[in-house]
Enzyme design. Structure first.
Site, PDB file in Angstrom:
ATOM      1  N   GLU A  29     -15.682   9.540  21.286  1.00  0.00           N
ATOM      2  CA  GLU A  29     -16.349   9.030  22.503  1.00  0.00           C
ATOM      3  C   GLU A  29     -15.951   7.577  22.786  1.00  0.00           C
ATOM      4  OE1 GLU A  29     -18.001  12.767  22.191  1.00  0.00           O
ATOM      5  OE2 GLU A  29     -17.745  11.331  20.567  1.00  0.00           O
ATOM      6  N   ARG A  72       1.260  -5.181  -5.601  1.00  0.00           N
ATOM      7  CA  ARG A  72       1.527  -6.416  -4.850  1.00  0.00           C
ATOM      8  C   ARG A  72       1.864  -7.471  -5.897  1.00  0.00           C
ATOM      9  NH1 ARG A  72      -2.391  -3.585  -1.823  1.00  0.00           N
ATOM     10  NH2 ARG A  72      -1.718  -3.213   0.323  1.00  0.00           N
ATOM     11  N   GLU A 105     -10.671  -0.910  10.924  1.00  0.00           N
ATOM     12  CA  GLU A 105     -11.274  -1.843   9.945  1.00  0.00           C
ATOM     13  C   GLU A 105     -11.079  -3.314  10.331  1.00  0.00           C
ATOM     14  OE1 GLU A 105      -9.453  -1.667   6.088  1.00  0.00           O
ATOM     15  OE2 GLU A 105      -7.453  -1.454   6.911  1.00  0.00           O
ATOM     16  N   ALA A 134      15.379  11.053  -1.031  1.00  0.00           N
ATOM     17  CA  ALA A 134      16.546  10.991  -0.130  1.00  0.00           C
ATOM     18  C   ALA A 134      17.500   9.871  -0.530  1.00  0.00           C
ATOM     19  CB  ALA A 134      16.064  10.798   1.303  1.00  0.00           C
ATOM     20  N   ARG A 163     -17.976  15.849  12.662  1.00  0.00           N
ATOM     21  CA  ARG A 163     -18.483  16.282  13.974  1.00  0.00           C
ATOM     22  C   ARG A 163     -19.452  17.463  13.831  1.00  0.00           C
ATOM     23  NH1 ARG A 163     -17.324  15.217  19.137  1.00  0.00           N
ATOM     24  NH2 ARG A 163     -15.468  13.946  18.859  1.00  0.00           N
ATOM     25  N   GLY A 195       0.839  -1.203   0.000  1.00  0.00           N
ATOM     26  CA  GLY A 195       0.000   0.000   0.000  1.00  0.00           C
ATOM     27  C   GLY A 195       0.875   1.255   0.000  1.00  0.00           C
ATOM     28  N   ASP A 236       5.118  -4.791   6.105  1.00  0.00           N
ATOM     29  CA  ASP A 236       5.667  -6.091   6.534  1.00  0.00           C
ATOM     30  C   ASP A 236       5.678  -7.114   5.395  1.00  0.00           C
ATOM     31  OD1 ASP A 236       2.966  -6.603   6.380  1.00  0.00           O
ATOM     32  OD2 ASP A 236       2.751  -7.366   8.427  1.00  0.00           O
ATOM     33  N   THR A 249       4.347   2.714   5.291  1.00  0.00           N
ATOM     34  CA  THR A 249       2.947   2.278   5.393  1.00  0.00           C
ATOM     35  C   THR A 249       2.212   3.220   6.340  1.00  0.00           C
ATOM     36  OG1 THR A 249       1.434   0.562   6.195  1.00  0.00           O
ATOM     37  CG2 THR A 249       3.611   0.624   7.213  1.00  0.00           C
ATOM     38  N   ASP A 303      -0.089   2.290   8.261  1.00  0.00           N
ATOM     39  CA  ASP A 303      -0.617   1.496   9.382  1.00  0.00           C
ATOM     40  C   ASP A 303       0.155   1.640  10.685  1.00  0.00           C
ATOM     41  OD1 ASP A 303      -1.436  -1.360   7.236  1.00  0.00           O
ATOM     42  OD2 ASP A 303      -2.349   0.620   7.502  1.00  0.00           O
ATOM     43  N   MET A 306      -8.570   2.867   8.328  1.00  0.00           N
ATOM     44  CA  MET A 306      -7.690   1.797   7.884  1.00  0.00           C
ATOM     45  C   MET A 306      -6.741   1.356   9.006  1.00  0.00           C
ATOM     46  SD  MET A 306      -6.621   2.715   3.992  1.00  0.00           S
ATOM     47  CE  MET A 306      -7.612   2.086   2.624  1.00  0.00           C
ATOM     48  N   GLY A 307      -5.847   0.443   8.644  1.00  0.00           N
ATOM     49  CA  GLY A 307      -4.885  -0.061   9.611  1.00  0.00           C
ATOM     50  C   GLY A 307      -4.689  -1.550   9.477  1.00  0.00           C
ATOM     51  N   ARG A 308      -5.419  -2.137   8.506  1.00  0.00           N
ATOM     52  CA  ARG A 308      -5.379  -3.591   8.272  1.00  0.00           C
ATOM     53  C   ARG A 308      -5.759  -4.304   9.570  1.00  0.00           C
ATOM     54  NH1 ARG A 308      -3.143  -5.932   3.888  1.00  0.00           N
ATOM     55  NH2 ARG A 308      -1.760  -4.183   3.527  1.00  0.00           N
ATOM     56  N   LYS A 318     -24.440  13.916  26.180  1.00  0.00           N
ATOM     57  CA  LYS A 318     -24.005  14.170  24.791  1.00  0.00           C
ATOM     58  C   LYS A 318     -25.235  14.275  23.897  1.00  0.00           C
ATOM     59  CE  LYS A 318     -19.514  12.890  25.527  1.00  0.00           C
ATOM     60  NZ  LYS A 318     -18.262  13.456  25.011  1.00  0.00           N
ATOM     61  N   ASP A 373       2.255  -0.296  11.873  1.00  0.00           N
ATOM     62  CA  ASP A 373       2.203  -1.603  12.559  1.00  0.00           C
ATOM     63  C   ASP A 373       3.540  -2.336  12.534  1.00  0.00           C
ATOM     64  OD1 ASP A 373       0.747  -3.547   9.799  1.00  0.00           O
ATOM     65  OD2 ASP A 373       2.287  -1.966   9.871  1.00  0.00           O
ATOM     66  N   GLN A 422      -7.267   8.148   3.225  1.00  0.00           N
ATOM     67  CA  GLN A 422      -6.203   8.125   4.246  1.00  0.00           C
ATOM     68  C   GLN A 422      -4.834   7.837   3.652  1.00  0.00           C
ATOM     69  OE1 GLN A 422      -8.029   5.756   7.867  1.00  0.00           O
ATOM     70  NE2 GLN A 422      -9.187   5.281   6.010  1.00  0.00           N
TER      71      GLN A 422
HETATM   72  O1  F6P Z   1      -1.452  -1.365   4.459  1.00  0.00           O
HETATM   73  C1  F6P Z   1      -1.995  -0.133   4.099  1.00  0.00           C
HETATM   74  C2  F6P Z   1      -3.468  -0.274   3.814  1.00  0.00           C
HETATM   75  O2  F6P Z   1      -3.987   0.994   3.549  1.00  0.00           O
HETATM   76  C3  F6P Z   1      -4.273  -0.915   4.933  1.00  0.00           C
HETATM   77  O3  F6P Z   1      -4.521  -0.032   6.011  1.00  0.00           O
HETATM   78  C4  F6P Z   1      -5.502  -1.322   4.184  1.00  0.00           C
HETATM   79  O4  F6P Z   1      -6.249  -2.342   4.809  1.00  0.00           O
HETATM   80  C5  F6P Z   1      -4.897  -1.830   2.868  1.00  0.00           C
HETATM   81  O5  F6P Z   1      -3.687  -1.117   2.681  1.00  0.00           O
HETATM   82  C6  F6P Z   1      -5.787  -1.620   1.669  1.00  0.00           C
HETATM   83  O6  F6P Z   1      -5.137  -2.256   0.576  1.00  0.00           O
HETATM   84  P1  F6P Z   1      -5.536  -1.866  -0.939  1.00  0.00           P
HETATM   85  O7  F6P Z   1      -5.073  -0.474  -1.181  1.00  0.00           O
HETATM   86  O8  F6P Z   1      -4.799  -2.877  -1.760  1.00  0.00           O
HETATM   87  O9  F6P Z   1      -7.036  -1.981  -1.010  1.00  0.00           O
END
Ligand code: F6P
Length: 326
Positions: free
Chosen positions: A191, A75, A226, A25, A158, A14, A106, A129, A131, A173-175, A217, A133, A258
């Protein structure tokens, strides 16, 4: 070790804001060290298909501020095969490329590690990335920009949530990690924040929302990573409706917004520091490492470690979400 005269670089997985700053760089540092530089298009797939472009200082002019990656990314199922990796290796040798910088997550590093085991080839990685992570670095390239994108979007949500006295479930996102949800959630004044690292108790969430909306609230923002075990924002909204559905609820999935945008100052700085350090590491005969930054210092983290270890969520941050909504 043979002297390195020519290196290549690629972006994989991604994309993330700041990848272009990292490319810039690596290229500028390599040229400063009198190395030749080759850009590989479309990640490992381009390495197998020999999609190589020579790069010079001008190739990376005026890109530090651009989101995405000028080298494109993809990929590659082919790179998951022994034959694909063999072709990749043959292409590197044929083009007299002595070492490789890979910018990705990763999955990118897992592929690099197998390649190194099979061909004993010098590769260093940069953590690209959104994420965040990856074990071995405080922040990954793109994470800071993604956080700012999320916060700016949720500030807008909001406004309308308050006008209509609604609950919004914001899916980010964040896998399978909750770092974007957690830090952006705190920054947005959410919240509640639901992350994969903590099981989601839907009944308790409904009780919490009932308590909030009946007493203090008139609208609420709930962050949902996700990868959350409850199955994402739409599933959670459905569950709330089953429990009682007394609230006016909406879902916003922020999605690929994002992943874009001009990188933040921090991501440009991080990418620049790590890109320079990647070339220095190769010239120092380092390989099979990710270049990270911990406590503002550049570190070298073996691919084995960054793949094996899992960056953990700081539980105190989850407590902060509750405290700041009490
Ligand atoms: O790893 C980055 C990411 O944006 C994840 O947060 C998300 O789940 C995934 O890539 C989405 O992959 P694609 O862009 O192939 O749909």
């Amino acid at each position: 070790m043979a002297k390195i005269k020519k290196i290549a670089l690629l972006t994989s997985g991604g994309d993330s804001p700041g990848m272009n700053a990292a490319i810039r760089a690596v290229v500028r540092k390599a040229i400063h060290q009198d190395l030749e530089v080759v850009g590989i298009l479309r990640g490992y797939e381009g390495l197998i298909k020999e999609e190589f472009i020579p790069m010079n200082s001008k190739s990376v002019g005026n890109i530090i501020q651009l989101g995405g990656t000028i080298l494109k990314t993809a990929r590659s199922a082919n790179f998951m095969t022994v034959e694909g990796r063999k072709t990749a290796y043959e292409n590197l040798v044929k083009n007299k490329i002595d070492a490789l910088v890979v910018i990705g997550g990763d999955g990118t590093f897992k592929g690099a590690r197998v390649f190194i085991e099979e061909h004993n080839y010098p590769i260093v990685g940069l953590p690209g990335t959104i994420d965040n992570d990856l074990y071995g670095t405080d922040m990954t390239i793109g994470y800071d920009t993604a956080l700012n994108t999320v916060v700016q979007a949720v500030d807008k949500i909001r406004d309308t949530a308050a006008s209509h006295e609604r609950i919004f479930f914001i899916e980010v996102m964040g896998r399978d990690a909750g770092f974007i949800a957690l830090r952006a959630g705190i920054a947005s004044g959410a919240e509640a924040v639901l992350v994969p690292e903590m099981p989601t108790d839907l009944k308790a969430l409904h009780e919490q929302l009932s308590e909030y909306m009946s007493s203090k609230k008139t609208s609420s923002i709930i962050f949902v990573a996700e990868g959350d075990d409850a199955g994402g924002a739409f599933k959670i909204k459905e569950a709330m409706e089953k429990f009682g559905g007394e609230f006016d609820m909406k879902v916003t999935v922020l999605g690929h917004v994002q992943r874009g945008g001009s990188p933040s100052a921090y991501d440009r700085y991080l990418a620049s520091r790590l890109g320079v350090a990647a070339v220095e590491a190769l010239l120092d005969d380092q390989r099979s490492i990710m270049i990270g930054m911990i406590n503002r210092e550049v570190v070298h983290v073996p691919f084995n470690q960054t793949i094996k270890h899992h960056k953990t969520i700081d539980q105190r941050l989850l407590e902060i979400v509750d405290v700041l909504n009490s």
